[in-house]
Scaffold this motif. Structure first.
Motif, PDB file in Angstrom:
ATOM      1  N   GLY A  23      38.957  35.371  40.720  1.00 47.35           N
ATOM      2  CA  GLY A  23      38.758  34.067  41.330  1.00 47.35           C
ATOM      3  C   GLY A  23      38.449  32.964  40.354  1.00 47.35           C
ATOM      4  O   GLY A  23      38.173  31.832  40.748  1.00 47.35           O
ATOM      5  N   ASP A 160      35.215  43.745  45.016  1.00 53.93           N
ATOM      6  CA  ASP A 160      35.940  43.369  46.228  1.00 53.93           C
ATOM      7  C   ASP A 160      36.974  42.304  45.883  1.00 53.93           C
ATOM      8  O   ASP A 160      36.666  41.111  45.804  1.00 53.93           O
ATOM      9  N   GLY A 162      39.236  41.303  47.719  1.00 52.68           N
ATOM     10  CA  GLY A 162      39.587  40.515  48.890  1.00 52.68           C
ATOM     11  C   GLY A 162      38.648  39.366  49.172  1.00 52.68           C
ATOM     12  O   GLY A 162      38.867  38.599  50.113  1.00 52.68           O
ATOM     13  N   ALA A 163      37.597  39.221  48.356  1.00 51.01           N
ATOM     14  CA  ALA A 163      36.639  38.124  48.564  1.00 51.01           C
ATOM     15  C   ALA A 163      37.300  36.785  48.251  1.00 51.01           C
ATOM     16  O   ALA A 163      38.286  36.715  47.513  1.00 51.01           O
ATOM     17  N   ASP A 164      36.745  35.732  48.832  1.00 53.10           N
ATOM     18  CA  ASP A 164      37.270  34.398  48.543  1.00 53.10           C
ATOM     19  C   ASP A 164      37.139  34.100  47.054  1.00 53.10           C
ATOM     20  O   ASP A 164      36.107  34.424  46.444  1.00 53.10           O
ATOM     21  N   ASP A 261      40.135  45.525  42.351  1.00 55.98           N
ATOM     22  CA  ASP A 261      38.696  45.538  42.630  1.00 55.98           C
ATOM     23  C   ASP A 261      37.884  45.490  41.338  1.00 55.98           C
ATOM     24  O   ASP A 261      36.850  44.818  41.269  1.00 55.98           O
ATOM     25  N   SER A 264      37.576  41.997  40.082  1.00 58.62           N
ATOM     26  CA  SER A 264      36.965  41.010  40.970  1.00 58.62           C
ATOM     27  C   SER A 264      35.618  40.555  40.433  1.00 58.62           C
ATOM     28  O   SER A 264      35.093  41.088  39.450  1.00 58.62           O
ATOM     29  N   GLU A 265      35.032  39.578  41.119  1.00 55.23           N
ATOM     30  CA  GLU A 265      33.794  38.975  40.623  1.00 55.23           C
ATOM     31  C   GLU A 265      32.629  39.958  40.578  1.00 55.23           C
ATOM     32  O   GLU A 265      31.680  39.763  39.815  1.00 55.23           O
ATOM     33  N   THR A 266      32.675  41.015  41.368  1.00 53.60           N
ATOM     34  CA  THR A 266      31.621  42.034  41.342  1.00 53.60           C
ATOM     35  C   THR A 266      32.121  43.340  40.756  1.00 53.60           C
ATOM     36  O   THR A 266      31.451  44.365  40.852  1.00 53.60           O
TER      37      THR A 266
END
Length: 388
Positions: A23, A160, A162-164, A261, A264-266
């Motif tokens: 993101g 995740d 799929g998070a924004d 995944d 992703s940010e996490t």
């Protein structure tokens, strides 16, 4: 630092681009855009904030020492700095709401409010103990989910995708300024009153305390006395920081096959980038200090192009808060959908050029202020309110 910050912040205004799993950076564009994205992930993203935190802590301790040396009692000095921290929180939230959601002034204002009260008057020994405790917290809290996922054989699924995307929190793609302001205010409140307290729990304050420690030793004012430390920090810090971000950068441009995944940010790669980013931030500070030492040893060449450039950049440093806020005043109305919407037509490469142009405008403005002996406007107001 401010050049790095404007490069990082403008990337979120590519509001018609498709962002990657983290993101943070778009995945669209040609080979030049991918090269810029690769460089940003490796050298800037999650590396600029530790640099800012160190300098923020350093400057705060400088102010404390300057006040006490001038005859102020320690309690009075802490009271003045507490007032400064509260003012920075107000400035940060106003900045978030009006122009730029990713504000860091309010974030560090809240951190300085807590850390100033507890650590400005601590002994060097106590400061070192808390730096060690903070470093342990940082590693344990950040690495714990990664270690747990690794032991369960689920490292690739941690996170995740799929998070924004983080860019959505800036509201740059909103056609209405009021709708975008609502998004920015929500983001600003979260960053200031949720992320900052979590940083205290998670050990992120350690870089701030390192700034306290370094300021007591005048490492940036007197780099010649600390050359071995600065050289080691520059080499090791930047090497750790860049190598720690390399897997994420390679995955982003498709050179490394990694689950979304994990990017992703996490995800695991972002955790690795965040932890190693502290090393890069310190390494950048050390490089600048080494440059200052080298520059100060050169024969005086007043009036040369190089001397004027160094003087102009120094003028920005004296007006860093005004310059930082001026960035948003220049780029937000031009790039966002609620403004001229230019961000829809730029790519990662052209946005980087735009960001450098914005920074150069602030350099020219700060240099003009310096020649006239004027303070930065925000610094002047802040100083008046601090000292009443």
């Amino acid at each position: 630092m401010l050049l790095f910050i404007v490069l990082s912040n403008t990337a979120f205004h590519l509001w018609r681009s498709a962002y990657g799993p983290s993101g943070w950076q778009p995945v669209t564009g040609g080979w030049l855009d991918h090269a810029v994205q690769f460089a940003m992930i490796t050298t800037l993203d999650l590396r600029v904030y530790p640099l800012f935190a160190f300098l923020f802590g350093y400057g705060m301790m400088q102010l404390f020492l300057r006040l006490t040396a001038a005859g102020a009692g320690e309690r009075d000095a802490v009271r003045i700095l507490r007032r400064r921290s509260l003012l920075l929180i107000v400035i940060g939230l106003a900045h978030s709401t009006l122009l730029m959601a990713g504000d860091i002034v309010g974030y560090y204002g809240l951190l300085s409010l807590a850390l100033g009260a507890f650590f400005l008057r601590r002994s060097d020994r106590a400061l070192k103990w808390w730096i060690a405790i903070g470093a342990a917290q940082l590693v344990l809290v950040s690495a714990q989910p990664v270690i747990a996922a690794l032991l369960q054989g689920k490292l690739g699924s941690l996170g995740d995708a799929g998070a924004d995307p983080g860019a959505a929190a800036y509201g740059a793609g909103e056609g209405s300024w009021f709708a975008a302001a609502g998004i920015r205010l929500t983001t600003g409140l979260f960053v200031t009153f949720t992320a900052a307290p979590f940083s205290l729990i998670g050990g992120g304050y350690v870089i701030f305390l390192l700034g306290f420690w370094a300021a007591r030793r005048r490492i940036l004012e007197e780099p010649g006395r600390h050359l071995p430390l600065l050289r080691r920090t520059a080499v090791l810090g930047i090497a750790v920081g860049w190598l720690g971000a390399l897997p994420a950068a390679l995955a982003h441009v498709g050179a490394l096959d990694v689950p979304d995944d994990a990017q992703s940010e996490t995800g695991a790669l972002t955790v690795l980038r965040e932890l190693t980013g502290y090393g890069a931030g310190l390494g950048y500070v050390a490089v600048v200090a080494l440059f200052v030492h080298w520059w100060s040893g050169r024969p005086a060449r007043a009036g040369t192009k190089a001397a004027v450039a160094v003087s102009a950049i120094s003028a920005v440093g004296k007006r860093s808060l005004s310059s930082y806020l001026a960035h948003s005043l220049l780029f937000a109305p031009l790039l966002a959908a609620w403004g001229l919407g230019i961000g829809a037509h730029l790519t990662s490469a052209t946005m980087a050029l735009f960001a450098v142009g914005v920074w150069l405008v602030t350099v020219a403005g700060a240099h003009a202020f310096e020649r006239r002996g004027w303070r930065g406007p925000v610094e002047a107001v802040l100083r008046r309110l601090m000292y009443r």
